[in-house]
Design a protein around this motif. Structure first.
Motif, PDB file in Angstrom:
ATOM      1  N   GLU A 141       0.901  -1.274   0.076  1.00  0.00           N
ATOM      2  CA  GLU A 141      -0.130  -0.050   0.103  1.00  0.00           C
ATOM      3  C   GLU A 141       0.839   1.369  -0.001  1.00  0.00           C
ATOM      4  O   GLU A 141       0.500   2.087  -0.741  1.00  0.00           O
ATOM      5  N   ASP A 142       1.961   1.159   0.719  1.00  0.00           N
ATOM      6  CA  ASP A 142       2.628   2.254   0.903  1.00  0.00           C
ATOM      7  C   ASP A 142       4.209   1.992   1.451  1.00  0.00           C
ATOM      8  O   ASP A 142       4.415   0.720   1.539  1.00  0.00           O
ATOM      9  N   GLY A 143       5.019   2.743   1.602  1.00  0.00           N
ATOM     10  CA  GLY A 143       6.362   2.440   2.301  1.00  0.00           C
ATOM     11  C   GLY A 143       6.440   1.751   3.609  1.00  0.00           C
ATOM     12  O   GLY A 143       7.573   1.032   3.790  1.00  0.00           O
ATOM     13  N   LYS A 144       5.530   1.388   4.224  1.00  0.00           N
ATOM     14  CA  LYS A 144       5.434   0.924   5.451  1.00  0.00           C
ATOM     15  C   LYS A 144       4.256  -0.202   5.750  1.00  0.00           C
ATOM     16  O   LYS A 144       4.722  -1.340   6.222  1.00  0.00           O
ATOM     17  N   ARG A 145       3.224  -0.184   4.988  1.00  0.00           N
ATOM     18  CA  ARG A 145       2.086  -1.127   5.023  1.00  0.00           C
ATOM     19  C   ARG A 145       2.038  -2.226   3.910  1.00  0.00           C
ATOM     20  O   ARG A 145       2.192  -2.084   2.536  1.00  0.00           O
ATOM     21  N   ILE A 146       1.810  -3.400   4.406  1.00  0.00           N
ATOM     22  CA  ILE A 146       1.576  -4.387   3.369  1.00  0.00           C
ATOM     23  C   ILE A 146      -0.042  -4.944   3.432  1.00  0.00           C
ATOM     24  O   ILE A 146      -0.177  -5.179   4.544  1.00  0.00           O
ATOM     25  N   LEU A 147      -0.679  -4.894   2.339  1.00  0.00           N
ATOM     26  CA  LEU A 147      -2.024  -5.495   2.362  1.00  0.00           C
ATOM     27  C   LEU A 147      -1.869  -6.902   1.978  1.00  0.00           C
ATOM     28  O   LEU A 147      -1.108  -7.499   1.233  1.00  0.00           O
ATOM     29  N   PHE A 148      -2.814  -7.769   2.674  1.00  0.00           N
ATOM     30  CA  PHE A 148      -3.009  -9.173   2.321  1.00  0.00           C
ATOM     31  C   PHE A 148      -4.293  -9.771   2.356  1.00  0.00           C
ATOM     32  O   PHE A 148      -5.249  -9.211   3.098  1.00  0.00           O
ATOM     33  N   ARG A 149      -4.362 -10.852   1.484  1.00  0.00           N
ATOM     34  CA  ARG A 149      -5.794 -11.373   1.434  1.00  0.00           C
ATOM     35  C   ARG A 149      -5.514 -13.165   1.581  1.00  0.00           C
ATOM     36  O   ARG A 149      -4.791 -13.487   0.678  1.00  0.00           O
ATOM     37  N   PHE A 150      -5.881 -13.987   2.476  1.00  0.00           N
ATOM     38  CA  PHE A 150      -5.571 -15.274   2.799  1.00  0.00           C
ATOM     39  C   PHE A 150      -6.115 -16.186   1.695  1.00  0.00           C
ATOM     40  O   PHE A 150      -7.256 -15.744   1.975  1.00  0.00           O
ATOM     41  N   ASP A 151      -5.787 -16.917   1.142  1.00  0.00           N
ATOM     42  CA  ASP A 151      -6.452 -17.646   0.142  1.00  0.00           C
ATOM     43  C   ASP A 151      -6.053 -19.113  -0.002  1.00  0.00           C
ATOM     44  O   ASP A 151      -6.873 -20.009  -0.303  1.00  0.00           O
ATOM     45  N   ARG A 152      -5.094 -19.361   0.838  1.00  0.00           N
ATOM     46  CA  ARG A 152      -4.883 -21.162   0.817  1.00  0.00           C
ATOM     47  C   ARG A 152      -4.046 -21.481   2.133  1.00  0.00           C
ATOM     48  O   ARG A 152      -3.149 -20.833   2.533  1.00  0.00           O
ATOM     49  N   ALA A 153      -4.327 -22.729   2.618  1.00  0.00           N
ATOM     50  CA  ALA A 153      -3.466 -23.247   3.553  1.00  0.00           C
ATOM     51  C   ALA A 153      -3.503 -24.749   3.529  1.00  0.00           C
ATOM     52  O   ALA A 153      -4.375 -25.513   3.030  1.00  0.00           O
ATOM     53  N   ALA A 154      -2.373 -25.419   4.120  1.00  0.00           N
ATOM     54  CA  ALA A 154      -2.238 -26.842   4.170  1.00  0.00           C
ATOM     55  C   ALA A 154      -1.287 -27.510   5.263  1.00  0.00           C
ATOM     56  O   ALA A 154      -0.106 -26.583   5.345  1.00  0.00           O
ATOM     57  N   PHE A 155      -1.536 -28.544   5.555  1.00  0.00           N
ATOM     58  CA  PHE A 155      -0.373 -29.380   6.202  1.00  0.00           C
ATOM     59  C   PHE A 155       0.357 -30.176   5.399  1.00  0.00           C
ATOM     60  O   PHE A 155       0.101 -30.712   4.347  1.00  0.00           O
ATOM     61  N   SER A 156       1.804 -30.148   5.775  1.00  0.00           N
ATOM     62  CA  SER A 156       2.617 -30.883   5.058  1.00  0.00           C
ATOM     63  C   SER A 156       3.190 -31.869   6.084  1.00  0.00           C
ATOM     64  O   SER A 156       4.235 -31.467   6.861  1.00  0.00           O
ATOM     65  N   PHE A 157       2.832 -32.918   6.144  1.00  0.00           N
ATOM     66  CA  PHE A 157       3.476 -33.936   6.851  1.00  0.00           C
ATOM     67  C   PHE A 157       4.620 -34.807   6.304  1.00  0.00           C
ATOM     68  O   PHE A 157       4.398 -35.400   5.147  1.00  0.00           O
ATOM     69  N   LYS A 158       5.587 -35.273   7.091  1.00  0.00           N
ATOM     70  CA  LYS A 158       6.735 -36.002   6.285  1.00  0.00           C
ATOM     71  C   LYS A 158       6.376 -37.469   5.970  1.00  0.00           C
ATOM     72  O   LYS A 158       6.948 -38.121   5.008  1.00  0.00           O
ATOM     73  N   PHE A 159       5.381 -37.938   6.864  1.00  0.00           N
ATOM     74  CA  PHE A 159       5.018 -39.356   6.727  1.00  0.00           C
ATOM     75  C   PHE A 159       3.936 -39.506   5.681  1.00  0.00           C
ATOM     76  O   PHE A 159       3.301 -40.774   5.322  1.00  0.00           O
ATOM     77  N   LEU A 160       3.333 -38.272   5.054  1.00  0.00           N
ATOM     78  CA  LEU A 160       2.400 -38.237   3.878  1.00  0.00           C
ATOM     79  C   LEU A 160       2.916 -37.979   2.726  1.00  0.00           C
ATOM     80  O   LEU A 160       3.678 -36.813   2.739  1.00  0.00           O
ATOM     81  N   PRO A 161       2.660 -38.333   1.400  1.00  0.00           N
ATOM     82  CA  PRO A 161       3.335 -38.051   0.289  1.00  0.00           C
ATOM     83  C   PRO A 161       2.387 -36.911  -0.534  1.00  0.00           C
ATOM     84  O   PRO A 161       2.777 -36.586  -1.597  1.00  0.00           O
ATOM     85  N   PHE A 162       1.401 -36.508   0.571  1.00  0.00           N
ATOM     86  CA  PHE A 162       0.559 -35.372  -0.260  1.00  0.00           C
ATOM     87  C   PHE A 162       0.221 -34.442   0.837  1.00  0.00           C
ATOM     88  O   PHE A 162       0.442 -34.641   2.040  1.00  0.00           O
TER      89      PHE A 162
END
Length: 381
Positions: A160-181
């Motif tokens: 937005e300016d020299g100080k502010r970041i705007l964001f919109r969350f759109d995805r999330a996931a767990f990554s487990f070492k014992f799962l291939p997905f």
């Protein structure tokens, strides 16, 4: 790094860029960072060092801090914000990269999920900030362990300016070492509307690019570092119970050439936070061997162990120490008692051993004491 709830009980957002941490050695304005097999020296300003010193000993990234500790951190933060760091930090390449969350205040609207992840030292919390790409992103990561995996929450970002970041969350996931997905994190970001949006102000970015202060749209303050300094890594290892010996070895190695040649046991009250003992004796033997409670170093070679028992009762054992080498001391403990208010019940206990002072500064002390056990103490007074 801003962690913000996107739904009352299910979602969270980090509102600040990646975490970075400076490294300090001793109490000087220099820090040593370990990269591969090299030790890189980084300088910090006096005001930056004041903040890092205030953060030492705070557990749970601020969750278990006392009012005095919070006040000290806030004063140090305000000093840096007034002084200013890199102008227009969002326009600087220094804000890019992976940052680690070191400290945060917690807004009253924080969800149980946010409090669980951020306040537990066993988890590492990071944020990645990449604003100069075809797909600008702020990614917030909770690392459970190298063996288990992580949770990654991503947001589309814009400046937005020299100080502010705007964001919109759109995805999330767990990554487990014992799962291939990957396992999707069950938050319907598209249905949350404005609740999935937020902003983050970077109020201080160090010229070294290793320290950042941010404030989020929920009124939360965040302190982030790109690499944690050795004392912080040691205290985090103690708190999580993982890799303490390795952290001690690294810390002592980094400070071997910079520490005092002839250190002394500094006066004050020191809390024992970790020892390397693997077997447990009776509580009174542990107390008499300094494996519990506080150690108070007094004037004229006096030393005391003090352990809170229960219902106002305390175990106290006093003795003396004499310097026997450049970094060693002969300890004699010979006056023990159970104390309740003004009354005391003598206990027949005596103990003699040699104590080696491996490292000491105003905040932390590492020693090898009774039965060659390693100890880590932090100063309480």
């Amino acid at each position: 790094m801003g962690l913000k709830v996107v739904s009352t009980n299910v979602g969270f957002q980090f509102s600040s860029p990646c975490f970075t941490s400076p490294k300090l050695s001793n109490l000087r304005k220099e820090s040593f960072m370990l990269r591969s097999t090299q030790v890189e020296q980084i300088s910090f300003t006096e005001s930056e060092n004041s903040l890092i010193e205030a953060l030492l000993g705070i557990q749970g990234r601020g969750r278990s801090s006392s009012p005095q500790q919070l006040n000290a951190v806030e004063r140090a933060v305000q000093v840096l914000e007034r002084l200013g760091g890199v102008p227009n930090p969002t326009d600087s390449n220094l804000i890019e990269g992976r940052w680690q969350l070191i400290f945060t205040t917690r807004p009253g609207t924080a969800s149980p999920i946010q409090r669980t992840f951020v306040g537990v030292d066993f988890f590492s919390v990071f944020q990645e900030v990449y604003l100069r790409s075809n797909d600008p992103r702020v990614c917030n990561i909770v690392s459970f362990s190298d063996a288990i995996g992580e949770l990654k929450v991503e947001a589309a970002a814009s400046i937005e300016d020299g100080k502010r970041i705007l964001f919109r969350f759109d995805r999330a996931a767990f990554s487990f070492k014992f799962l291939p997905f990957k396992v999707p994190y069950p938050v319907p970001f598209k249905l949350l509307g404005d609740e999935a949006k937020g902003w983050l102000d970077t109020t201080y970015l160090s010229h070294s690019g290793n320290l950042r202060i941010s404030r989020g749209n929920k009124g939360t303050t965040f302190v982030l570092q790109k690499q944690t300094e050795p004392r912080q890594r040691l205290l985090t290892a103690v708190s999580s119970g993982k890799g303490v010996r390795e952290a001690i070895d690294e810390f002592i190695s980094l400070n071997r050439t910079t520490g005092e040649e002839d250190p002394e046991l500094e006066e004050g009250e020191w809390q024992m936070i970790w020892n390397s003992q693997t077997t447990t004796d009776s509580w009174i033997e542990n107390a008499a061997n300094g494996l519990m409670g506080k150690q108070i170093i007094g004037k004229d070679g006096r030393i005391k162990y003090l352990v809170d028992i229960l219902l106002g009762l305390k175990f106290s054992m006093t003795g003396s120490f004499v310097k026997s080498g450049s970094k060693t001391f002969d300890i004699t403990m010979d006056d023990a008692a159970i104390i309740g208010g003004p009354f005391g019940y003598p206990v027949e206990l005596k103990n003699k051993f040699s104590l080696e002072l491996l490292y000491s500064d105003e905040k932390i002390r590492i020693t090898r004491g009774y039965n060659k056990i390693l100890f880590v103490h932090t100063r309480t007074r």
